[in-house]
Write an enzyme that holds these catalytic residues in place. Structure first.
Site, PDB file in Angstrom:
ATOM      1  N   HIS A  49      28.976  37.790  28.718  1.00  0.00           N
ATOM      2  CA  HIS A  49      28.615  38.217  30.316  1.00  0.00           C
ATOM      3  C   HIS A  49      26.851  38.690  29.818  1.00  0.00           C
ATOM      4  O   HIS A  49      26.048  38.908  31.375  1.00  0.00           O
ATOM      5  CB  HIS A  49      29.151  39.608  30.748  1.00  0.00           C
ATOM      6  CG  HIS A  49      30.974  38.483  30.502  1.00  0.00           C
ATOM      7  ND1 HIS A  49      31.802  38.678  29.971  1.00  0.00           N
ATOM      8  CD2 HIS A  49      31.226  37.761  31.493  1.00  0.00           C
ATOM      9  CE1 HIS A  49      33.681  38.027  30.910  1.00  0.00           C
ATOM     10  NE2 HIS A  49      32.512  37.320  31.460  1.00  0.00           N
ATOM     11  N   GLN A  73      42.922  31.922  42.100  1.00  0.00           N
ATOM     12  CA  GLN A  73      41.999  31.101  41.671  1.00  0.00           C
ATOM     13  C   GLN A  73      43.232  30.807  40.135  1.00  0.00           C
ATOM     14  O   GLN A  73      43.102  29.914  39.410  1.00  0.00           O
ATOM     15  CB  GLN A  73      40.469  30.838  40.889  1.00  0.00           C
ATOM     16  CG  GLN A  73      40.944  32.179  40.078  1.00  0.00           C
ATOM     17  CD  GLN A  73      38.893  32.161  39.071  1.00  0.00           C
ATOM     18  OE1 GLN A  73      37.999  32.832  40.305  1.00  0.00           O
ATOM     19  NE2 GLN A  73      38.803  32.055  38.694  1.00  0.00           N
ATOM     20  N   GLY A 159      27.832  30.379  33.428  1.00  0.00           N
ATOM     21  CA  GLY A 159      27.904  30.367  31.659  1.00  0.00           C
ATOM     22  C   GLY A 159      28.081  28.717  31.457  1.00  0.00           C
ATOM     23  O   GLY A 159      29.583  27.805  32.634  1.00  0.00           O
ATOM     24  N   GLN A 165      33.683  24.665  36.070  1.00  0.00           N
ATOM     25  CA  GLN A 165      33.871  24.941  36.727  1.00  0.00           C
ATOM     26  C   GLN A 165      31.992  25.099  37.263  1.00  0.00           C
ATOM     27  O   GLN A 165      31.424  25.448  38.738  1.00  0.00           O
ATOM     28  CB  GLN A 165      33.714  26.815  36.267  1.00  0.00           C
ATOM     29  CG  GLN A 165      33.461  27.804  37.710  1.00  0.00           C
ATOM     30  CD  GLN A 165      33.818  29.128  36.539  1.00  0.00           C
ATOM     31  OE1 GLN A 165      35.043  28.960  36.548  1.00  0.00           O
ATOM     32  NE2 GLN A 165      33.101  30.063  36.942  1.00  0.00           N
ATOM     33  N   VAL A 188      27.905  31.512  24.234  1.00  0.00           N
ATOM     34  CA  VAL A 188      28.080  32.122  23.425  1.00  0.00           C
ATOM     35  C   VAL A 188      29.263  32.353  22.425  1.00  0.00           C
ATOM     36  O   VAL A 188      30.124  32.589  23.345  1.00  0.00           O
ATOM     37  CB  VAL A 188      27.623  34.183  24.442  1.00  0.00           C
ATOM     38  CG1 VAL A 188      27.022  34.624  23.036  1.00  0.00           C
ATOM     39  CG2 VAL A 188      26.083  34.119  24.847  1.00  0.00           C
ATOM     40  N   SER A 197      35.334  34.753  25.544  1.00  0.00           N
ATOM     41  CA  SER A 197      36.271  34.652  26.269  1.00  0.00           C
ATOM     42  C   SER A 197      36.565  35.900  26.678  1.00  0.00           C
ATOM     43  O   SER A 197      36.851  36.171  25.590  1.00  0.00           O
ATOM     44  CB  SER A 197      36.924  33.480  26.323  1.00  0.00           C
ATOM     45  OG  SER A 197      38.066  33.603  27.085  1.00  0.00           O
ATOM     46  N   ARG A 199      39.876  36.079  27.746  1.00  0.00           N
ATOM     47  CA  ARG A 199      40.985  35.879  27.074  1.00  0.00           C
ATOM     48  C   ARG A 199      41.096  35.477  25.535  1.00  0.00           C
ATOM     49  O   ARG A 199      42.346  36.102  25.401  1.00  0.00           O
ATOM     50  CB  ARG A 199      41.545  34.625  27.380  1.00  0.00           C
ATOM     51  CG  ARG A 199      41.730  34.944  29.203  1.00  0.00           C
ATOM     52  CD  ARG A 199      42.521  33.518  29.576  1.00  0.00           C
ATOM     53  NE  ARG A 199      42.990  33.725  31.076  1.00  0.00           N
ATOM     54  CZ  ARG A 199      42.468  32.813  32.210  1.00  0.00           C
ATOM     55  NH1 ARG A 199      41.478  32.669  31.992  1.00  0.00           N
ATOM     56  NH2 ARG A 199      42.547  33.593  33.483  1.00  0.00           N
TER      57      ARG A 199
HETATM   58  O1  PAF Z   1      33.501  32.243  35.447  1.00  0.00           O
HETATM   59  C1  PAF Z   1      34.043  33.600  35.857  1.00  0.00           C
HETATM   60  O2  PAF Z   1      34.872  34.654  36.207  1.00  0.00           O
HETATM   61  C2  PAF Z   1      34.863  32.572  37.624  1.00  0.00           C
HETATM   62  O3  PAF Z   1      35.694  31.721  37.702  1.00  0.00           O
HETATM   63  C3  PAF Z   1      34.500  33.060  38.748  1.00  0.00           C
HETATM   64  C4  PAF Z   1      32.760  32.487  38.920  1.00  0.00           C
HETATM   65  C5  PAF Z   1      33.787  34.448  38.617  1.00  0.00           C
HETATM   66  C6  PAF Z   1      35.258  33.688  40.176  1.00  0.00           C
HETATM   67  O4  PAF Z   1      35.576  34.328  40.744  1.00  0.00           O
END
Ligand code: PAF
Length: 305
Positions: A49, A73, A159, A165, A188, A197, A199
């Protein structure tokens, strides 16, 4: 966790959860002919990030980072409740990066109790993740469109780690004529190759070792591709074999597909077009994986050029 509506300290970012106040702040910058970049996140920030933030800084005068764990989501049984929320650490990291504003709304600030309008995501959302997380991209498109309306930045940075996405958002931006330019930045990785990630922090030490098979299998596919293998099916088998050898708990998909449509090839992967331009070669395929390691679902991908 304290989240003031607006605060403005020396180098600390403005922290704001109110959409109207955030939009007014961005408008003031744009009216002053300054460029604003948005980095949308769900928090639990890692070095990947922060690299997006650094890239965003090269593209604009001010960087806004949004932090919002978007409930729409996540599907039933997914990790919405468990998703790491580390707001204070995130804020500290963003302060180090001299981010101008952190937009961190609460649930009701994003979704009123009468909320009922959703974006119908583009066709590229249907394969791969779309098969395993049917409502996921509807939620992503809806929240990203809302973020683009609240933070009307000239540029938004995503990213490549979330390859599908990024493709979905590219098509939404094109289809709905959204006035924003997208920048997609390379994944990265940890020194051993694991894609960063939020996660990854769910993984115990044994699972962390096992998770390495994901990036290793992608590298194996890239090596075979570089060695002349042009059968997507053969490359997919090689990926699956590496994942199975590592005994990952479940493979949702291991696919080598068209990098634009994300659909399977009818025949062998087409030959790369050579250019004299000196630009990097255009990818001709992308290898994508979603696999479960322990109870953690991880995704990764690699462009084949
Ligand atoms: O990639 C993410 O962290 C999420 O899917 C996003 C783009 C912030 C939307 O909630």
């Amino acid at each position: 966790m304290m989240r003031p509506t607006v605060s403005d300290h020396r180098s600390a970012p403005v922290v704001c959860g109110n959409p109207q106040i955030a939009r007014d702040w961005v408008h003031a910058k744009i009216t002053a002919s300054e460029r604003v970049a948005l980095v949308p996140t769900m928090g639990a920030l890692h070095a990947g990030h922060l690299e997006l933030v650094r890239n965003a800084k090269l593209l604009a005068d001010h960087v806004v980072v949004s932090i919002f764990v978007n409930p729409t989501q996540f599907g039933p049984g997914e990790d919405y409740q468990r998703y790491p929320r580390t707001f204070d650490d995130d804020l500290q990291a963003l302060e180090q990066e001299a981010v101008a504003m952190v937009f961190a709304p609460t649930g009701p600030e994003m979704y009123s109790d009468r909320f009922s309008t959703y974006v119908s995501p583009p066709a590229v959302s249907e394969p791969l993740e779309g098969k395993f997380r049917p409502e996921h991209f509807r939620g992503v498109c809806t929240v990203v469109l809302k973020l683009f309306n609240i933070i009307p930045a000239q540029v938004a940075v995503f990213g490549q780690k979330d390859y599908q996405q990024a493709r979905v958002i590219e098509d939404m931006v094109r289809d709905l004529d959204l006035p924003v330019t997208l920048a997609v930045m390379p994944t990265v990785r940890e020194p051993d190759g694991l894609a960063m990630s939020s996660r990854n922090r769910y993984l115990n030490p044994v699972e962390r070792m096992k998770a390495l098979a994901i990036s290793q299998s992608l590298r194996r596919a890239a090596e075979l591709y570089a060695g002349g293998q042009r059968s997507a099916a053969e490359l997919e088998s090689a990926i699956q074999e590496t994942l199975q050898d590592a005994a990952v708990e479940r493979i949702d998909y291991a696919a080598v597909v068209d990098p634009v449509t994300l659909l399977p090839f009818d025949r062998d992967i087409p030959l790369e077009r050579k250019t004299d331009s000196g630009l990097p070669p255009t990818p001709v395929a992308v290898a994508l994986i979603a696999a479960h390691v322990g109870s953690t679902r991880l995704i990764d991908n690699l462009l084949l050029t």
